[in-house]
Design an enzyme around this catalytic site. Structure first.
Site, PDB file in Angstrom:
ATOM      1  N   ALA A  43       0.836  -1.211   0.000  1.00 16.75           N
ATOM      2  CA  ALA A  43       0.000   0.000   0.000  1.00 16.75           C
ATOM      3  C   ALA A  43       0.866   1.253   0.000  1.00 16.75           C
ATOM      4  O   ALA A  43       1.823   1.351   0.773  1.00 16.75           O
ATOM      5  CB  ALA A  43      -0.909   0.009   1.225  1.00 16.75           C
ATOM      6  N   ARG A  45       0.738   5.815  -0.944  1.00 13.02           N
ATOM      7  CA  ARG A  45      -0.124   6.972  -1.107  1.00 13.02           C
ATOM      8  C   ARG A  45      -0.347   7.270  -2.579  1.00 13.02           C
ATOM      9  O   ARG A  45      -1.450   7.431  -3.043  1.00 13.02           O
ATOM     10  CB  ARG A  45       0.574   8.167  -0.457  1.00 13.02           C
ATOM     11  N   ILE A 136      22.453  -2.971  11.869  1.00 16.37           N
ATOM     12  CA  ILE A 136      23.219  -3.615  12.962  1.00 16.37           C
ATOM     13  C   ILE A 136      22.249  -4.436  13.817  1.00 16.37           C
ATOM     14  O   ILE A 136      21.300  -3.885  14.367  1.00 16.37           O
ATOM     15  CB  ILE A 136      23.919  -2.550  13.849  1.00 16.37           C
ATOM     16  N   ASP A 201      15.895  11.974  16.930  1.00 10.90           N
ATOM     17  CA  ASP A 201      15.969  10.619  16.369  1.00 10.90           C
ATOM     18  C   ASP A 201      16.864   9.724  17.245  1.00 10.90           C
ATOM     19  O   ASP A 201      16.521   8.575  17.532  1.00 10.90           O
ATOM     20  CB  ASP A 201      16.517  10.708  14.933  1.00 10.90           C
ATOM     21  N   LYS A 205      15.822   6.243  19.580  1.00 12.02           N
ATOM     22  CA  LYS A 205      16.529   4.950  19.565  1.00 12.02           C
ATOM     23  C   LYS A 205      17.054   4.604  20.958  1.00 12.02           C
ATOM     24  O   LYS A 205      17.009   3.449  21.378  1.00 12.02           O
ATOM     25  CB  LYS A 205      17.663   5.003  18.547  1.00 12.02           C
TER      26      LYS A 205
HETATM   27  N1  LIG Z   1      15.383   5.591   5.526  1.00 11.07           N
HETATM   28  C1  LIG Z   1      16.140   4.923   6.375  1.00 11.07           C
HETATM   29  O1  LIG Z   1      17.352   4.765   6.157  1.00 11.07           O
HETATM   30  C2  LIG Z   1      15.557   4.350   7.637  1.00 11.07           C
HETATM   31  C3  LIG Z   1      16.382   3.644   8.523  1.00 11.07           C
HETATM   32  C4  LIG Z   1      15.820   3.066   9.668  1.00 11.07           C
HETATM   33  C5  LIG Z   1      14.473   3.216   9.917  1.00 11.07           C
HETATM   34  N2  LIG Z   1      13.709   3.940   9.045  1.00 11.07           N
HETATM   35  C6  LIG Z   1      12.279   4.071   9.338  1.00 11.07           C
HETATM   36  O2  LIG Z   1      11.561   3.365   8.324  1.00 11.07           O
HETATM   37  C7  LIG Z   1      10.320   4.003   8.089  1.00 11.07           C
HETATM   38  C8  LIG Z   1      10.197   4.341   6.587  1.00 11.07           C
HETATM   39  O3  LIG Z   1      11.238   5.225   6.247  1.00 11.07           O
HETATM   40  P1  LIG Z   1      11.528   5.618   4.724  1.00 11.07           P
HETATM   41  O4  LIG Z   1      12.807   6.371   4.751  1.00 11.07           O
HETATM   42  O5  LIG Z   1      11.412   4.420   3.858  1.00 11.07           O
HETATM   43  O6  LIG Z   1      10.313   6.617   4.427  1.00 11.07           O
HETATM   44  P2  LIG Z   1       9.838   7.218   3.015  1.00 11.07           P
HETATM   45  O7  LIG Z   1      10.885   7.041   2.001  1.00 11.07           O
HETATM   46  O8  LIG Z   1       9.329   8.576   3.309  1.00 11.07           O
HETATM   47  O9  LIG Z   1       8.610   6.273   2.618  1.00 11.07           O
HETATM   48  C9  LIG Z   1       7.376   6.313   3.268  1.00 11.07           C
HETATM   49  C10 LIG Z   1       6.357   5.476   2.518  1.00 11.07           C
HETATM   50  O10 LIG Z   1       5.142   5.455   3.234  1.00 11.07           O
HETATM   51  C11 LIG Z   1       4.095   6.017   2.451  1.00 11.07           C
HETATM   52  N3  LIG Z   1       3.366   6.926   3.354  1.00 11.07           N
HETATM   53  C12 LIG Z   1       3.920   7.825   4.198  1.00 11.07           C
HETATM   54  N4  LIG Z   1       2.950   8.467   4.890  1.00 11.07           N
HETATM   55  C13 LIG Z   1       1.790   7.960   4.473  1.00 11.07           C
HETATM   56  C14 LIG Z   1       0.448   8.219   4.810  1.00 11.07           C
HETATM   57  N5  LIG Z   1       0.112   9.141   5.708  1.00 11.07           N
HETATM   58  N6  LIG Z   1      -0.503   7.504   4.199  1.00 11.07           N
HETATM   59  C15 LIG Z   1      -0.181   6.621   3.294  1.00 11.07           C
HETATM   60  N7  LIG Z   1       1.086   6.319   2.914  1.00 11.07           N
HETATM   61  C16 LIG Z   1       2.063   6.992   3.508  1.00 11.07           C
HETATM   62  C17 LIG Z   1       4.736   6.748   1.308  1.00 11.07           C
HETATM   63  O11 LIG Z   1       3.906   6.642   0.175  1.00 11.07           O
HETATM   64  P3  LIG Z   1       4.293   7.332  -1.242  1.00 11.07           P
HETATM   65  O12 LIG Z   1       5.557   6.672  -1.693  1.00 11.07           O
HETATM   66  O13 LIG Z   1       3.171   7.041  -2.140  1.00 11.07           O
HETATM   67  O14 LIG Z   1       4.483   8.788  -0.942  1.00 11.07           O
HETATM   68  C18 LIG Z   1       6.038   5.983   1.134  1.00 11.07           C
HETATM   69  O15 LIG Z   1       5.866   4.901   0.264  1.00 11.07           O
HETATM   70  C19 LIG Z   1      10.280   5.235   9.006  1.00 11.07           C
HETATM   71  O16 LIG Z   1       9.618   4.887  10.203  1.00 11.07           O
HETATM   72  C20 LIG Z   1      11.750   5.496   9.290  1.00 11.07           C
HETATM   73  O17 LIG Z   1      11.975   6.140  10.531  1.00 11.07           O
HETATM   74  C21 LIG Z   1      14.224   4.506   7.909  1.00 11.07           C
END
Ligand SMILES: NC(=O)c1ccc[n+]([C@@H]2O[C@H](COP(=O)([O-])OP(=O)(O)OC[C@H]3O[C@@H](n4cnc5c(N)ncnc54)[C@H](OP(=O)(O)O)[C@@H]3O)[C@@H](O)[C@H]2O)c1
Length: 435
Positions: A43, A45, A136, A201, A205
């Site tokens: 799923a 957006r 990690i 952040d 953690k």
């Molecule tokens: N990025 C990292 O390196 C990393 C590392 C560790 C943990 N995390 C955690 O992993 C999670 C995802 O991070 P990410 O970097 O992958 O985020 P991201 O690139 O912003 O991706 C978020 C995804 O969720 C969808 N989304 C966000 N808000 C939404 C809403 N209100 N309703 C429906 N869909 C929604 C977006 O849809 P669309 O694509 O259609 O916009 C997108 O596909 C977060 O909790 C983050 O803290 C990330």
């Protein structure tokens, strides 16, 4: 071969990595697991966005609730981020009897207890290895092979963006603002970097690590949090001259009746392995009463390392399902009923050495006045660096104290501020010699 159907909520950076990993490594996953993991629905957006993925027709949907209610799907992975609707979706998935995986540290730090309770009531697993230090596998280690220990401390460099900025400031002598701007251009810092650079952040953690290590709920608002935006190139330079490196540290320590939980820039001895963690890398150092000190090091964020942690959780759940074992380990490693609430020690009670940099009037007798105010508050000076006289105006004066209580240091700084010999608030950086 047994097949488990998986639903993915969100397909951004981490979600895309998870899809790619499941596609690319499907054969090795099956060889290790003896079961097939099928990503049934994803799923998002925006259905029109190009995600660079090859997906069967109908896999991508904009209807999150369709996935949450699908009886065919037994595991839901939440990779949307944010508090709402991620919280509601996870609770709904758990309520529908699905095992869940999330990388959402912000959500867990503030609403973890509610989610763990719901998972316990519904007898499903909730796993979140990717939420702390990305690739990690430190949470699994705490709950797994290190579980026999009573942990005394947990320390970490947990934010790659901050560590990247501080590393470049140290290596290039560049200022914070210039390095941040360049980090944003290179994609190492978010367009809005507030959560990263202001330490939030890292605190999310740390809160998760403290719960796992010490078996206590954490009142998130009681964690002392300072970011790196006030670290100046001058402080980085003085740190080097004094034999230290400045790192954004997460510090958790366990005492009988309280815990220390703080996030702030700290001076770390240049010879300490933590000082050598550079760029976007993360590190976590744990001390257990039998294992001693163990340090983990690796990539703490990014598409591939984070996907590795998420799919590791997926395999762990599938392994339990294969043998009908369900929740073999409680989400925090301790049985839910045994998790208590230990208060966080007020920051004023912290005891360490302090680096204080004043901008003082360039005239005789100033050092004596500052030393006097420190002495009146029971703080003794270990060393002082006074830069060459510039013929009037203000010059930096650096003082390194012996161990002192933070509340006394603050009183002394208030007193010094009132004397009217400084041009700005002093820089205060805690020195962590005894890590
Ligand atoms: N990025 C990292 O390196 C990393 C590392 C560790 C943990 N995390 C955690 O992993 C999670 C995802 O991070 P990410 O970097 O992958 O985020 P991201 O690139 O912003 O991706 C978020 C995804 O969720 C969808 N989304 C966000 N808000 C939404 C809403 N209100 N309703 C429906 N869909 C929604 C977006 O849809 P669309 O694509 O259609 O916009 C997108 O596909 C977060 O909790 C983050 O803290 C990330």
């Amino acid at each position: 071969m047994k097949e488990y159907k998986v639903g993915l909520l969100g397909c951004g950076i981490v979600g895309t990595g998870v899809v790619r990993l499941l596609q690319e490594n499907s054969s090795i996953l099956e060889k290790k697991l003896g079961a097939k993991l099928t990503l049934k629905r994803i799923a998002v957006r925006d259905l029109e966005k190009d995600r660079g993925l090859v997906l069967a027709p109908g896999v991508l949907t904009g209807d999150f609730r369709q996935i949450l209610a699908d009886p065919d799907i037994s595991i839901i992975i939440e990779l949307m981020g944010g508090y709402s609707p991620a919280r509601e979706y996870l609770l709904e998935a758990i309520g529908n009897g699905k095992h869940v995986i999330t990388a959402n540290k912000a959500l867990l730090a503030l609403h973890g207890q509610e989610l763990y309770d719901a998972a316990a009531r519904n007898r499903v697993e909730i796993r979140y290895e990717a939420a702390v230090a990305g690739g990690i596998p430190v949470l699994s280690a705490i709950k797994g092979n290190m579980a026999a220990n009573r942990f005394g401390s947990v320390l970490g460099i947990l934010n790659g963006t901050c560590n990247y900025i501080l590393t470049r400031m140290t290596e290039e002598g560049a200022g914070f603002a210039a390095v941040l701007k360049n980090a944003q251009e290179l994609g190492y810092a978010e367009a809005d970097p507030t959560f990263d650079i202001e330490g939030t952040d890292t605190a999310h953690k740390l809160s998760i690590l403290i719960s796992l290590c010490f078996g206590t709920w954490v009142s998130f608002g009681d964690i002392h949090v300072e970011g790196i935006s006030s670290v100046s190139d001058l402080d980085i330079d003085f740190a080097g001259r004094l034999g230290y490196r400045i790192k954004l540290l997460a510090i958790g320590k366990r005492y009988e009746d309280r815990i220390e939980a703080r996030v702030h820039p700290a001076m770390v001895p240049a010879c300490d392995p933590l000082a050598g963690i550079s760029g976007v890398y993360n590190a976590v150092r744990l001390t257990g009463n039998y294992v001693g000190t163990v340090m983990f090091y690796g990539r703490g964020a990014g598409m591939e390392p984070t996907a590795s942690a998420v799919v590791g959780d997926l395999m762990a759940i599938a392994r339990n399902m294969l043998v009908g074992a369900g929740r073999r380990t409680a989400p925090l490693g301790f049985l839910d009923k045994n998790i208590g609430f230990v208060p966080i020690q007020p920051m004023g009670e912290t005891v360490c050495k302090y680096y204080l940099r004043f901008s003082v009037l360039d005239r005789p007798g100033i050092l004596a006045k500052i030393a006097g105010a420190l002495g009146e508050n029971g703080i003794s000076i270990k060393s002082a660096i006074q830069t060459a006289k510039s013929g009037g105006g203000f010059v930096p004066l650096v003082i390194v104290t012996h161990e002192a209580k933070e509340i006394d240091v603050n009183k002394a700084l208030d007193r010094i501020g009132a004397i009217g010999i400084t041009s700005e608030n002093p820089a205060l950086i805690r020195i962590e010699d005894d890590l």
